[in-house]
Scaffold this active site. Structure first.
Site, PDB file in Angstrom:
ATOM      1  N   HIS A 167       0.854  -1.196   0.000  1.00 57.12           N
ATOM      2  CA  HIS A 167       0.000   0.000   0.000  1.00 57.12           C
ATOM      3  C   HIS A 167       0.888   1.243   0.000  1.00 57.12           C
ATOM      4  O   HIS A 167       1.942   1.255   0.624  1.00 57.12           O
ATOM      5  CB  HIS A 167      -0.893   0.021   1.256  1.00 57.12           C
ATOM      6  CG  HIS A 167      -2.074   0.914   1.117  1.00 57.12           C
ATOM      7  ND1 HIS A 167      -2.001   2.269   1.352  1.00 57.12           N
ATOM      8  CD2 HIS A 167      -3.342   0.661   0.741  1.00 57.12           C
ATOM      9  CE1 HIS A 167      -3.186   2.798   1.146  1.00 57.12           C
ATOM     10  NE2 HIS A 167      -4.024   1.849   0.765  1.00 57.12           N
ATOM     11  N   ASP A 185      -7.922  -5.366  -0.104  1.00 56.01           N
ATOM     12  CA  ASP A 185      -8.360  -6.233  -1.209  1.00 56.01           C
ATOM     13  C   ASP A 185      -7.964  -7.691  -1.043  1.00 56.01           C
ATOM     14  O   ASP A 185      -8.357  -8.531  -1.848  1.00 56.01           O
ATOM     15  CB  ASP A 185      -7.757  -5.713  -2.528  1.00 56.01           C
ATOM     16  CG  ASP A 185      -8.312  -4.344  -2.869  1.00 56.01           C
ATOM     17  OD1 ASP A 185      -7.520  -3.436  -3.180  1.00 56.01           O
ATOM     18  OD2 ASP A 185      -9.538  -4.173  -2.778  1.00 56.01           O
TER      19      ASP A 185
HETATM   20  C1  SDX Z   1      -6.206   0.052  -2.909  1.00 57.23           C
HETATM   21  O1  SDX Z   1      -4.469   4.606  -2.038  1.00 57.23           O
HETATM   22  C2  SDX Z   1      -5.397   3.963  -1.435  1.00 57.23           C
HETATM   23  O2  SDX Z   1      -5.779   4.307  -0.313  1.00 57.23           O
HETATM   24  C3  SDX Z   1      -5.969   2.756  -2.191  1.00 57.23           C
HETATM   25  C4  SDX Z   1      -6.974   1.919  -1.418  1.00 57.23           C
HETATM   26  C5  SDX Z   1      -8.262   2.673  -1.165  1.00 57.23           C
HETATM   27  O3  SDX Z   1      -9.000   2.273  -0.237  1.00 57.23           O
HETATM   28  O4  SDX Z   1      -8.577   3.613  -1.954  1.00 57.23           O
HETATM   29  O5  SDX Z   1      -6.415   1.514  -0.180  1.00 57.23           O
HETATM   30  C6  SDX Z   1      -7.368   0.662  -2.197  1.00 57.23           C
HETATM   31  O6  SDX Z   1      -5.965   0.391  -4.038  1.00 57.23           O
HETATM   32  C7  SDX Z   1      -5.303  -0.917  -2.164  1.00 57.23           C
HETATM   33  C8  SDX Z   1      -4.064  -1.365  -3.011  1.00 57.23           C
HETATM   34  C9  SDX Z   1      -4.501  -2.457  -3.975  1.00 57.23           C
HETATM   35  N1  SDX Z   1      -3.441  -2.805  -4.921  1.00 57.23           N
HETATM   36  C10 SDX Z   1      -2.788  -3.998  -4.844  1.00 57.23           C
HETATM   37  O7  SDX Z   1      -2.983  -4.835  -3.962  1.00 57.23           O
HETATM   38  C11 SDX Z   1      -1.835  -4.238  -6.009  1.00 57.23           C
HETATM   39  C12 SDX Z   1      -0.511  -4.819  -5.464  1.00 57.23           C
HETATM   40  N2  SDX Z   1       0.135  -3.748  -4.736  1.00 57.23           N
HETATM   41  C13 SDX Z   1       1.060  -2.904  -5.428  1.00 57.23           C
HETATM   42  O8  SDX Z   1       1.026  -2.814  -6.791  1.00 57.23           O
HETATM   43  C14 SDX Z   1       1.579  -1.713  -4.638  1.00 57.23           C
HETATM   44  O9  SDX Z   1       1.836  -2.154  -3.375  1.00 57.23           O
HETATM   45  C15 SDX Z   1       0.700  -0.486  -4.588  1.00 57.23           C
HETATM   46  C16 SDX Z   1       0.322  -0.016  -5.957  1.00 57.23           C
HETATM   47  C17 SDX Z   1      -0.539  -0.746  -3.802  1.00 57.23           C
HETATM   48  C18 SDX Z   1       1.497   0.609  -3.882  1.00 57.23           C
HETATM   49  O10 SDX Z   1       2.558   0.905  -4.703  1.00 57.23           O
HETATM   50  P1  SDX Z   1       3.649   2.057  -4.307  1.00 57.23           P
HETATM   51  O11 SDX Z   1       3.333   2.693  -3.024  1.00 57.23           O
HETATM   52  O12 SDX Z   1       3.822   2.937  -5.488  1.00 57.23           O
HETATM   53  O13 SDX Z   1       4.921   1.211  -4.029  1.00 57.23           O
HETATM   54  P2  SDX Z   1       5.888   0.675  -5.138  1.00 57.23           P
HETATM   55  O14 SDX Z   1       5.109   0.131  -6.300  1.00 57.23           O
HETATM   56  O15 SDX Z   1       6.915   1.717  -5.408  1.00 57.23           O
HETATM   57  O16 SDX Z   1       6.554  -0.577  -4.379  1.00 57.23           O
HETATM   58  C19 SDX Z   1       7.558  -0.345  -3.410  1.00 57.23           C
HETATM   59  C20 SDX Z   1       8.438  -1.591  -3.482  1.00 57.23           C
HETATM   60  C21 SDX Z   1       8.829  -1.932  -4.921  1.00 57.23           C
HETATM   61  O17 SDX Z   1      10.096  -2.590  -4.845  1.00 57.23           O
HETATM   62  P3  SDX Z   1      11.443  -1.697  -5.231  1.00 57.23           P
HETATM   63  O18 SDX Z   1      11.211  -1.145  -6.613  1.00 57.23           O
HETATM   64  O19 SDX Z   1      11.516  -0.639  -4.159  1.00 57.23           O
HETATM   65  O20 SDX Z   1      12.555  -2.705  -5.157  1.00 57.23           O
HETATM   66  O21 SDX Z   1       7.679  -2.728  -3.006  1.00 57.23           O
HETATM   67  C22 SDX Z   1       7.500  -3.648  -4.073  1.00 57.23           C
HETATM   68  C23 SDX Z   1       7.803  -2.931  -5.382  1.00 57.23           C
HETATM   69  O22 SDX Z   1       8.320  -3.828  -6.329  1.00 57.23           O
HETATM   70  N3  SDX Z   1       6.101  -4.065  -4.018  1.00 57.23           N
HETATM   71  C24 SDX Z   1       5.662  -5.315  -4.186  1.00 57.23           C
HETATM   72  C25 SDX Z   1       4.272  -5.250  -4.014  1.00 57.23           C
HETATM   73  N4  SDX Z   1       3.892  -3.981  -3.783  1.00 57.23           N
HETATM   74  C26 SDX Z   1       5.034  -3.251  -3.792  1.00 57.23           C
HETATM   75  N5  SDX Z   1       6.309  -6.469  -4.441  1.00 57.23           N
HETATM   76  C27 SDX Z   1       5.553  -7.581  -4.529  1.00 57.23           C
HETATM   77  N6  SDX Z   1       4.204  -7.600  -4.381  1.00 57.23           N
HETATM   78  C28 SDX Z   1       3.528  -6.450  -4.129  1.00 57.23           C
HETATM   79  N7  SDX Z   1       2.197  -6.472  -3.976  1.00 57.23           N
END
Ligand code: SDX
Length: 428
Positions: A306, A363
């Site tokens: 998140h 989710d």
């Molecule tokens: C919702 O914003 C809100 O409040 C949203 C929400 C709401 O109620 O409105 O809470 C609802 O959208 C919840 C989130 C649902 N999405 C997912 O579950 C999809 C999987 N999660 C990710 O794609 C990610 O965690 C996000 C999009 C939710 C957050 O992404 P960020 O904050 O931009 O973080 P990032 O993508 O930069 O990741 C940081 C690091 C990365 O590694 P590095 O590049 O630093 O080496 O963490 C890793 C990412 O690769 N990472 C994951 C991961 N999520 C982040 N690695 C594996 N699995 C994951 N799920």
């Protein structure tokens, strides 16, 4: 207000900017005059360090895993309140007195029908259209039916449009489902609760009577509470940006639905259940966790991580408890829940997830419950949009009535070609 300031030194020149305090949470550096003073922009493409608005609706402490709606903790609201009461709270700022709640519920109930012409709108879609494509199109079309509540400068029209959106979302979501399964649309009934009405419009058929199951009704009501609002997330920011141009509320909410559909946002609930089904068995979990950690593999654990929560999403905790309750009460044992639990245990004890502070989000478990209740996975994000409409509407009203509100118009760091002369095609 305080006289605290922040100073930014660039090329030997100091720029002093006011620091504004909130009632709780991080202070902000007010950079509104920075470009005028310095000729420079700040740069924050994902808004990771940028407050786009001031708001009194929802507060999130990502480090502590805290979520408050108008100051009330989400776990207390999920346990003690109802979705209609939370909708009132988000919209009006305080918990309603009994007569206020009764009037609000009556108002919403009597707006649940949609214009009969709208039913024809559905017929233009293929039967296998994704419900979110239908929701985006149909909600956007509402402005063509409700002209008498599109003048955003009139508080009364804003309120009527808000009630109409909250009231009609379940009817439209149920119609999207019915259309996809080739069953007749079911009209709302004014003697049922908001959630009971939705369950009946979704699952009843003309061939037999339909009894609302109170266990499912309570579970859905709680799921809607958990999805109601979440500060300035991507879809809420989309609604605010659309609203800042003066667009009508129906068009603004349609833009929020479109944004929510993305798998990184609200689309994650559908993607998470599909992922858990693909994993299939607790024995396969480690393979998928290793894939999620592999920089060269685009696979991510859906329902994990998140932007704000760097601790357990408090909604995920309530969702997990509800999943177990619903399965127990329906006497269903779903192997997917075991896979989810095993995945959570392995991930939360893995250095990669610990160091990146990746926890289950709202989710991760929701799909297990929605599947047990009988919804197809394609409907999951439509249900998220149904519930989040209350938050979008509250945030839109707050933005419109904010005296400091201006049209949102971000700038950029330009990295393209500098000026050059046109070259005729036969000289290229
Ligand atoms: C919702 O914003 C809100 O409040 C949203 C929400 C709401 O109620 O409105 O809470 C609802 O959208 C919840 C989130 C649902 N999405 C997912 O579950 C999809 C999987 N999660 C990710 O794609 C990610 O965690 C996000 C999009 C939710 C957050 O992404 P960020 O904050 O931009 O973080 P990032 O993508 O930069 O990741 C940081 C690091 C990365 O590694 P590095 O590049 O630093 O080496 O963490 C890793 C990412 O690769 N990472 C994951 C991961 N999520 C982040 N690695 C594996 N699995 C994951 N799920």
């Amino acid at each position: 207000m305080t006289d605290k300031t922040a100073t930014l030194s660039v090329g030997g020149k100091d720029y002093e900017m006011p620091v504004l305090p909130g009632s709780v949470g991080p202070e902000v550096v007010d950079i509104r005059k920075f470009y005028g003073q310095s000729g420079m922009f700040t740069y924050d493409p994902g808004f990771t360090s940028t407050a786009s608005a001031q708001s009194a609706i929802t507060f999130i402490d990502g480090e502590e895993g805290i979520l408050l709606h108008r100051g009330y903790p989400i776990d207390q609201l999920a346990e003690k309140s109802t979705f209609m009461e939370v909708a009132y709270l988000l919209l009006h700022g305080d918990l309603p007195k009994k007569d206020e709640l009764d009037e609000f519920v009556h108002m919403i109930t009597y707006h649940t029908m949609v214009h009969e012409q709208l039913a024809h709108f559905f017929r233009g879609f293929r039967r296998d259209a994704h419900p979110m494509s239908i929701m985006t199109g149909v909600v956007g079309a509402l402005s063509a039916f409700y002209h008498d509540s599109t003048d955003i400068t009139d508080p009364q029209q804003r309120l009527i449009a808000s009630h109409r959106l909250i009231a009609k979302m379940p009817t439209i979501a149920a119609m999207a489902y019915k259309y996809s399964v080739g069953q007749p649309f079911v009209y709302p009934r004014n003697d049922l609760s908001y959630v009971g009405n939705f369950l009946r419009m979704t699952f009843s058929v003309p061939a037999e009577e339909y009894e609302v199951n109170p266990i499912l009704e309570r579970a859905m009501d709680r799921i809607f509470i958990l999805h109601a609002d979440h500060e300035q997330n991507a879809s809420t920011s989309t609604v605010r940006l659309a609203g800042s141009s003066g667009a009508n509320p129906f068009a603004c909410i349609a833009s929020g639905i479109a944004c929510l559909w993305g798998p990184a946002h609200g689309g994650a609930n559908e993607a998470a259940l599909n992922m858990l089904r693909e994993i299939g068995d607790a024995g396969n979990v480690k393979k998928y966790v290793d894939r999620a950690k592999d920089k060269n593999d685009p696979f991510r654990l859906m329902g994990f991580g998140h932007r704000v929560y760097k601790n357990y999403d408090p909604r995920a905790k309530v969702m997990q408890q509800t999943a177990q309750e619903v399965l127990d009460e329906l006497n269903i044992s779903d192997p997917v829940l075991d896979v989810a639990r095993e995945l959570e245990q392995i991930a939360l004890n893995d250095d990669y997830f610990i160091e990146k502070k990746l926890y289950p989000n709202v989710d991760f478990y929701s799909g297990v419950i929605l599947n047990a209740i009988g919804f197809p996975t394609e409907m999951f994000t439509a249900l998220f949009a149904l519930a989040r409409t209350t938050g979008w509407v509250a945030q839109w009203n707050e933005m419109i009535s904010d005296p400091e509100q201006k049209i949102g118009r971000p700038r950029q760091l330009y990295v393209g070609a500098t000026e050059r002369d046109y070259v005729p095609v036969d000289e290229r």
